[in-house]
Design an enzyme around this catalytic site. Structure first.
Site, PDB file in Angstrom:
ATOM      1  N   CYS A  41       0.852  -1.189   0.000  1.00  0.00           N
ATOM      2  CA  CYS A  41       0.000   0.000   0.000  1.00  0.00           C
ATOM      3  C   CYS A  41       0.893   1.247   0.000  1.00  0.00           C
ATOM      4  O   CYS A  41       2.119   1.147  -0.006  1.00  0.00           O
ATOM      5  CB  CYS A  41      -0.910  -0.015   1.227  1.00  0.00           C
ATOM      6  SG  CYS A  41      -0.020   0.153   2.789  1.00  0.00           S
ATOM      7  N   CYS A  44       3.168   1.293   2.962  1.00  0.00           N
ATOM      8  CA  CYS A  44       4.252   0.313   2.782  1.00  0.00           C
ATOM      9  C   CYS A  44       5.366   0.901   1.917  1.00  0.00           C
ATOM     10  O   CYS A  44       6.550   0.720   2.200  1.00  0.00           O
ATOM     11  CB  CYS A  44       3.731  -0.956   2.124  1.00  0.00           C
ATOM     12  SG  CYS A  44       2.489  -1.848   3.058  1.00  0.00           S
ATOM     13  N   ARG A  48       9.125   1.628   2.989  1.00  0.00           N
ATOM     14  CA  ARG A  48      10.270   1.137   2.215  1.00  0.00           C
ATOM     15  C   ARG A  48      11.282   2.251   1.983  1.00  0.00           C
ATOM     16  O   ARG A  48      12.485   2.035   2.048  1.00  0.00           O
ATOM     17  CB  ARG A  48       9.819   0.620   0.845  1.00  0.00           C
ATOM     18  CG  ARG A  48       9.241  -0.729   0.844  1.00  0.00           C
ATOM     19  CD  ARG A  48       8.945  -1.156  -0.576  1.00  0.00           C
ATOM     20  NE  ARG A  48       8.255  -2.425  -0.559  1.00  0.00           N
ATOM     21  CZ  ARG A  48       7.877  -3.070  -1.638  1.00  0.00           C
ATOM     22  NH1 ARG A  48       8.119  -2.560  -2.833  1.00  0.00           N
ATOM     23  NH2 ARG A  48       7.259  -4.224  -1.540  1.00  0.00           N
ATOM     24  N   CYS A 105      -5.785   5.668   3.893  1.00  0.00           N
ATOM     25  CA  CYS A 105      -4.637   6.270   3.212  1.00  0.00           C
ATOM     26  C   CYS A 105      -4.991   6.519   1.750  1.00  0.00           C
ATOM     27  O   CYS A 105      -5.944   5.952   1.220  1.00  0.00           O
ATOM     28  CB  CYS A 105      -3.408   5.374   3.327  1.00  0.00           C
ATOM     29  SG  CYS A 105      -3.568   3.787   2.508  1.00  0.00           S
ATOM     30  N   CYS A 131      -4.183  -0.076   2.782  1.00  0.00           N
ATOM     31  CA  CYS A 131      -3.466   0.169   4.039  1.00  0.00           C
ATOM     32  C   CYS A 131      -4.125  -0.491   5.249  1.00  0.00           C
ATOM     33  O   CYS A 131      -3.446  -0.877   6.195  1.00  0.00           O
ATOM     34  CB  CYS A 131      -3.346   1.671   4.308  1.00  0.00           C
ATOM     35  SG  CYS A 131      -2.265   2.529   3.173  1.00  0.00           S
TER      36      CYS A 131
END
Length: 173
Positions: A41, A44, A48, A105, A131
């Site tokens: 998502c 995420c 990252r 999100c 999310c």
């Protein structure tokens, strides 16, 4: 102890371990995405990016850790990335623990126009997941909950190492 902390930040091995841990997390994310089929998502993808900041800090620190300006640049990048990662992971956990139509999100990554990472590297930064969905758990913790612990650990180690580099001389000799 303070002298030990100062010395450890001036060695490539410590910075290499930091970079290796972040690389492991990035490779794990790609494994979850491409082998296990879990779609990242927006949060995420941002998490990252924070891990990539920690990885970059480790690599920068490995260049010449004995040079104070490189060491401090790496420390600042590490601290900022860990702090932002913790903020993002906490928000992500909030999306998962308190799902509602008003607590969601964005479906699109909001990168600056001068660095549209989701267009440049879609295999790494293109979000197509939800999310609030909990699609993986280990020991009853979701991935964002694990990231809270990971970023908190990164931040704690950063604070300890930074304090060791700020304190001058020996305290008790």
């Amino acid at each position: 102890m303070i002298e030990f902390l100062r010395r450890i930040a001036a060695h490539r091995l410590a910075w290499g371990l930091l970079a290796a841990s972040a690389l492991f997390l990035e490779l794990s994310a790609l494994f979850f995405q491409y082998v296990l089929g879990l779609h990242p998502c927006v949060m995420c993808v941002y998490e990252r990016l924070a891990i990539l900041g920690v990885l970059s800090a480790g690599l920068l620190g490995m260049v010449a850790p004995e040079k104070w300006y490189l060491r401090w640049s790496a420390l600042l990048l590490w601290g900022y990335s860990a702090f932002r990662g913790l903020q993002l992971a906490l928000k992500h956990v909030d999306y998962q623990m308190n799902p509602s139509p008003f607590n969601v999100c964005s479906p699109f990554a909001d990168f600056p126009s001068w660095a549209p990472l989701d267009q440049w590297l879609p295999w790494l930064f293109f979000p197509d997941g939800d999310c609030s969905e909990i699609s993986w758990q280990f020991l009853s913790f979701s991935m964002p909950q694990w990231l809270v612990a990971i970023f908190a650990a990164y931040l704690l180690v950063f604070v300890v190492v930074t304090i060791g580099n700020l304190v001058k001389g020996r305290c008790c000799s």
